[in-house]
Design an enzyme around this catalytic site. Structure first.
Site, PDB file in Angstrom:
ATOM      1  N   ASN A 228      44.469  49.247  47.890  1.00 38.71           N
ATOM      2  CA  ASN A 228      43.116  49.807  48.039  1.00 38.71           C
ATOM      3  C   ASN A 228      42.576  49.168  49.316  1.00 38.71           C
ATOM      4  O   ASN A 228      41.856  48.181  49.294  1.00 38.71           O
ATOM      5  CB  ASN A 228      42.252  49.455  46.830  1.00 38.71           C
ATOM      6  CG  ASN A 228      42.793  50.124  45.572  1.00 38.71           C
ATOM      7  OD1 ASN A 228      43.176  51.293  45.591  1.00 38.71           O
ATOM      8  ND2 ASN A 228      42.855  49.378  44.483  1.00 38.71           N
ATOM      9  N   GLU A 309      43.226  57.375  42.582  1.00 35.63           N
ATOM     10  CA  GLU A 309      42.119  56.539  42.105  1.00 35.63           C
ATOM     11  C   GLU A 309      41.015  56.432  43.150  1.00 35.63           C
ATOM     12  O   GLU A 309      40.527  55.348  43.457  1.00 35.63           O
ATOM     13  CB  GLU A 309      42.641  55.154  41.707  1.00 35.63           C
ATOM     14  CG  GLU A 309      43.628  55.217  40.556  1.00 35.63           C
ATOM     15  CD  GLU A 309      44.067  53.861  40.017  1.00 35.63           C
ATOM     16  OE1 GLU A 309      44.086  52.889  40.783  1.00 35.63           O
ATOM     17  OE2 GLU A 309      44.401  53.792  38.820  1.00 35.63           O
ATOM     18  N   ASP A 383      51.635  53.089  34.099  1.00 33.46           N
ATOM     19  CA  ASP A 383      51.115  52.019  34.957  1.00 33.46           C
ATOM     20  C   ASP A 383      51.529  50.634  34.485  1.00 33.46           C
ATOM     21  O   ASP A 383      50.696  49.897  33.953  1.00 33.46           O
ATOM     22  CB  ASP A 383      49.572  52.125  35.003  1.00 33.46           C
ATOM     23  CG  ASP A 383      48.976  51.236  36.077  1.00 33.46           C
ATOM     24  OD1 ASP A 383      49.738  50.698  36.882  1.00 33.46           O
ATOM     25  OD2 ASP A 383      47.737  51.084  36.096  1.00 33.46           O
ATOM     26  N   GLU A 411      49.176  42.013  34.980  1.00 32.97           N
ATOM     27  CA  GLU A 411      47.970  42.791  34.674  1.00 32.97           C
ATOM     28  C   GLU A 411      47.943  43.232  33.209  1.00 32.97           C
ATOM     29  O   GLU A 411      46.901  43.197  32.560  1.00 32.97           O
ATOM     30  CB  GLU A 411      47.911  44.021  35.593  1.00 32.97           C
ATOM     31  CG  GLU A 411      46.723  44.927  35.308  1.00 32.97           C
ATOM     32  CD  GLU A 411      46.648  46.137  36.239  1.00 32.97           C
ATOM     33  OE1 GLU A 411      47.497  46.271  37.146  1.00 32.97           O
ATOM     34  OE2 GLU A 411      45.734  46.959  36.050  1.00 32.97           O
TER      35      GLU A 411
HETATM   36  C1  GCU Z   1      46.430  50.005  38.426  1.00 30.50           C
HETATM   37  C2  GCU Z   1      45.517  48.837  38.652  1.00 30.50           C
HETATM   38  C3  GCU Z   1      44.677  49.029  39.879  1.00 30.50           C
HETATM   39  C4  GCU Z   1      45.589  49.325  41.067  1.00 30.50           C
HETATM   40  C5  GCU Z   1      46.462  50.528  40.752  1.00 30.50           C
HETATM   41  C6  GCU Z   1      47.487  50.831  41.827  1.00 30.50           C
HETATM   42  O1  GCU Z   1      45.703  51.127  38.077  1.00 30.50           O
HETATM   43  O2  GCU Z   1      44.698  48.653  37.536  1.00 30.50           O
HETATM   44  O3  GCU Z   1      43.936  47.850  40.090  1.00 30.50           O
HETATM   45  O4  GCU Z   1      44.842  49.569  42.213  1.00 30.50           O
HETATM   46  O5  GCU Z   1      47.181  50.274  39.578  1.00 30.50           O
HETATM   47  O6  GCU Z   1      48.656  50.549  41.603  1.00 30.50           O
HETATM   48  O7  GCU Z   1      47.150  51.357  42.864  1.00 30.50           O
END
Ligand code: GCU
Length: 726
Positions: A228, A309, A383, A411
């Site tokens: 991100n 996302e 995930d 995670e």
């Molecule tokens: C999961 C995770 C996020 C992360 C995403 C990704 O959803 O919770 O924090 O950004 O994976 O792999 O991009």
């Protein structure tokens, strides 16, 4: 209360012993490069005898670093300083080098070991016996040296050596989800180790030790910022900082990569669009690539999370993933850089099972990506859950390079307070048979490029590294970093062998420690599956924080973030029907895999609720009802953590008091949290099954409502000041 204070006092006593016994204190910073003294005196004498002299040319920084490592290690393990020599001394010399330097001794290096491989051999050189560590390149020499040291670290004989090895995968990369403000997304080991504010002026020793540790297991790439991504990373100010890191990494054969934000031309460049087909956008990226390579001539390339996302991407401009990836690939190609384009895409506006979306999006583009694009695919379709079936894209895109993405940071595996050795999870995925190229087309073979030798190959691990003294938060989480490196080098390696090596190198060669601890490490991931998500349950953790149980979550920002979307429990039963009669996600696999998992007679219990929706009274292989089986798994899961703790208690005195005490405390926390998972989930699912829990099982301490109302403040891994509740 009395029980509590005795326990408390014992812990205090242990901490006190740890504090006063300085000689034994160990904060874990050295990882598996402890270089402990060889305590077996006979063995040590033998090593010393064979390592008296050394011929080690140091023409490059990489060779100098390799020599320094060898000297530090031999001094630590054997109190030995081999003498530099130019001549072979009988049975006592180690010669290290590449074709150029070894020519003087009439030694030729086989081409078959490739550019990163090495050969360690006991051999006659002229009339005299010696050990040669050889490689075609300086980085190959470094890998050879680390592996030679591993032999001594694990107390193996170096009498008749003939070890040849080379990586089966080209790009072996750690992905750091580190933000520029030093928070780490899903990081549970402190802050980011990259001190951006002090870079480029201050080059922390940690950067060097990080690079050494990576090189010791063959990791050759590092993506230093979060997927991100912040567009700032591509600004000249930050590129200078990145350059300083790259300069450290280069010595250890590690290339630096950056996660880039697809909208950077707009955010940083002031353009009106980031449309990948727009000539000004193409030029912006090409110029940016030139600029980066000016700072970092061996820059590795970009990692991209696009249209996922909330991240921008080519689809924001009506273009495809291929359009976006290829545009970036063109910018990097003149410099031999690559694009790692992530397949982690799903959208709640798409009216289809989230499981199916990445496959649906990417499969049509097979063969449409440029040669320097590699699609990075998570091991499973949702995930990084404690257990997932392998991602259906593996094997389904024969003309496209697919890079494995594993998650080392825990995670969904209890953060850094749960002991979970992940190698069995990696191996389970890698050894799954995709059947896409006939029987035996394992995921590992797809990732190694066995079915299309023209493709580039890669494996990524989402790093579990932070500023904690021991790097990973939990002393045993270091094993996941280590195991990732070993499996990225050679994906068919055994989890048990890797665990054994890691324990010996990190703690001790004492068999009375290695053997019991190795066996609970190998069991540890299954324990966690049992107390969190048994029988194929998935995505039932706390919302957003992903901490603790949250099977009741039904009000998340998006339906596909709700636990109820995944377990679908009601009075009739539980599970997600992904067979032909349901979402038919199984149709994305080869017919053999589909048939196997679709048929209740053959579908393993481990994947049952991933693919089937069944009544609470459904009769399992064990003879128990589905409900009883579920309860059984939750209880054995939590109980196995207790057993692990009892075994650990017996390890007292076998290793340093500091790490012993730390792990002991962590196991107590893990047991509490495992019990919470068990009780919360059993109570919650019982509201649907309405069936009893066997009288022999301990009763939950609290009613369901208690667990539902728990609030967790400032949970690590989500950044900022926010806190979330379940
Ligand atoms: C999961 C995770 C996020 C992360 C995403 C990704 O959803 O919770 O924090 O950004 O994976 O792999 O991009």
């Amino acid at each position: 209360m009395a029980k509590y204070s005795i326990k408390y006092m014992c812990l205090l006593a242990l901490l006190f012993i740890a504090a006063i016994s300085k000689v034994y204190a160990n904060d874990g910073y050295k990882l598996w490069l402890e270089y402990n003294k060889v305590t077996n005196t006979q063995l040590a004498a033998g090593y010393r005898q064979q390592l008296k002299y050394m011929i080690f040319p140091t023409a490059s920084d990489q060779l100098k670093a390799s020599k320094a490592e060898l000297l530090t290690a031999l001094d630590g393990m054997l109190t030995l300083k081999p003498a530099d020599t130019k001549n072979i001394m009988s049975g006592q010399t180690v010669i290290i080098g590449t074709p150029q330097t070894l020519k003087a001794f009439s030694i030729s290096v086989p081409d078959s070991i490739g550019t990163e491989g090495y050969l360690i051999k006991t051999t006659l050189i002229g009339q005299k016996k010696g050990i040669v560590i050889m490689a075609n390149t300086d980085v190959g020499v470094m890998y050879g040296v680390f592996n030679f040291l591993k032999l001594i670290q694990t107390n193996q004989s170096i009498n008749k050596l003939n070890i040849s090895d080379h990586p089966r995968i080209m790009y072996r990369v750690l992905d750091h989800w580190d933000n520029l403000n030093r928070t780490v997304e899903r990081g549970y080991a402190g802050s980011s180790i990259w001190n951006w504010h002090k870079l480029p002026g201050i080059v922390d020793q940690r950067y060097i030790d990080y690079a050494r540790a990576n090189a010791s297991v063959g990791i050759n790439g590092s993506v230093v910022n979060n997927v991100n991504a912040d567009a700032l990373i591509l600004s000249p100010q930050y590129l200078l900082k990145v350059q300083a890191l790259a300069n450290v990494f280069r010595t250890y054969g590690i290339r630096i990569y950056l996660s880039v934000k697809f909208s950077s031309p707009v955010e940083l460049g002031g353009l009106k669009t980031a449309d990948p087909l727009d000539p000004a956008v193409k030029k912006w990226w090409a110029d940016k690539a030139d600029e980066i390579y000016h700072y970092i001539p061996d820059f590795g390339g970009f990692l991209v999370k696009a249209n996922s996302e909330g991240q921008p991407g080519p689809q924001s401009y009506g273009r495809t993933h291929a359009d976006g990836a290829n545009m970036l690939a063109d910018a990097l190609a003149p410099h031999h850089g690559i694009v790692m384009w992530r397949a982690f895409v799903y959208d709640n506006k798409v009216p289809d099972d989230r499981f199916k979306q990445a496959y649906n999006e990417f499969k049509p583009f097979d063969g449409k990506f440029k040669d320097n694009v590699i699609i990075q695919v998570k091991n499973g379709p949702i995930d990084f859950q404690p257990r997932e079936p392998f991602h259906p894209l593996f094997g389904a895109m024969p003309n496209t390079p697919l890079m494995m993405e594993f998650q080392l940071t825990q995670e969904y595996l209890g953060f850094s307070t749960h002991l979970v050795y992940e190698a069995p999870l990696f191996a389970e995925c890698l050894q799954s048979d995709t059947y896409t190229h006939g029987r035996g087309s394992t995921v590992a073979r797809v990732v190694k490029g066995d079915f299309n030798r023209k493709l580039i190959t890669g494996m990524a691990g989402v790093a579990n590294i932070g500023t904690d003294l021991n790097w990973c938060g939990h002393p045993f989480a270091q094993a996941n970093w280590y195991a990732f490196g070993r499996m990225a080098w050679s994906p068919d390696q055994s989890s048990a062998v890797i665990a054994g090596d890691w324990l010996r190198m990190t703690f001790t060669n004492d068999e009375n420690f290695v053997s019991p601890v190795k066996s609970f490490m190998l069991q540890s991931r299954e324990n966690t599956v049992n107390y969190m998500t048994p029988l194929g349950l998935h995505h039932i953790m706390g919302v957003s924080t992903h901490y603790g149980p949250g099977p009741w979550v039904d009000n998340a920002g998006r339906p596909d973030w709700n636990a109820t979307y995944y377990h679908r429990a009601d009075s009739a039963g539980i599970g997600f029907d992904r067979t032909t009669s349901g979402s038919n996600a199984l149709s994305q696999y080869a017919p053999e895999v589909k048939a196997n998992w679709e048929n209740l007679q053959t579908c393993p219990d481990e994947y049952l609720l991933w693919f089937h929706r069944l009544s609470w009274t459904y009769k399992m292989r064990s003879g128990r009802s589905l409900w009883d089986e579920l309860v059984h798994h939750y209880y054995i899961g939590a109980d196995s953590v207790k057993q692990m703790g009892l075994t650990w208690d017996k390890m007292q005195g076998k290793i340093d008091a500091e790490r012993f005490t730390e792990v002991k405390q962590l196991m107590e926390v893990q047991l509490n949290e495992a019990t919470t998972w068990r009780d919360a989930c059993v109570l919650y699912f019982q509201t649907f099954s309405k069936m009893p829990v066997g009288a022999a099982y301990p009763k939950p301490e609290h009613p369901l409502d208690y667990y539902k109302k728990l609030k967790f403040y400032y949970v690590p891994g989500i950044g900022g000041n926010n806190y979330m509740t379940n």
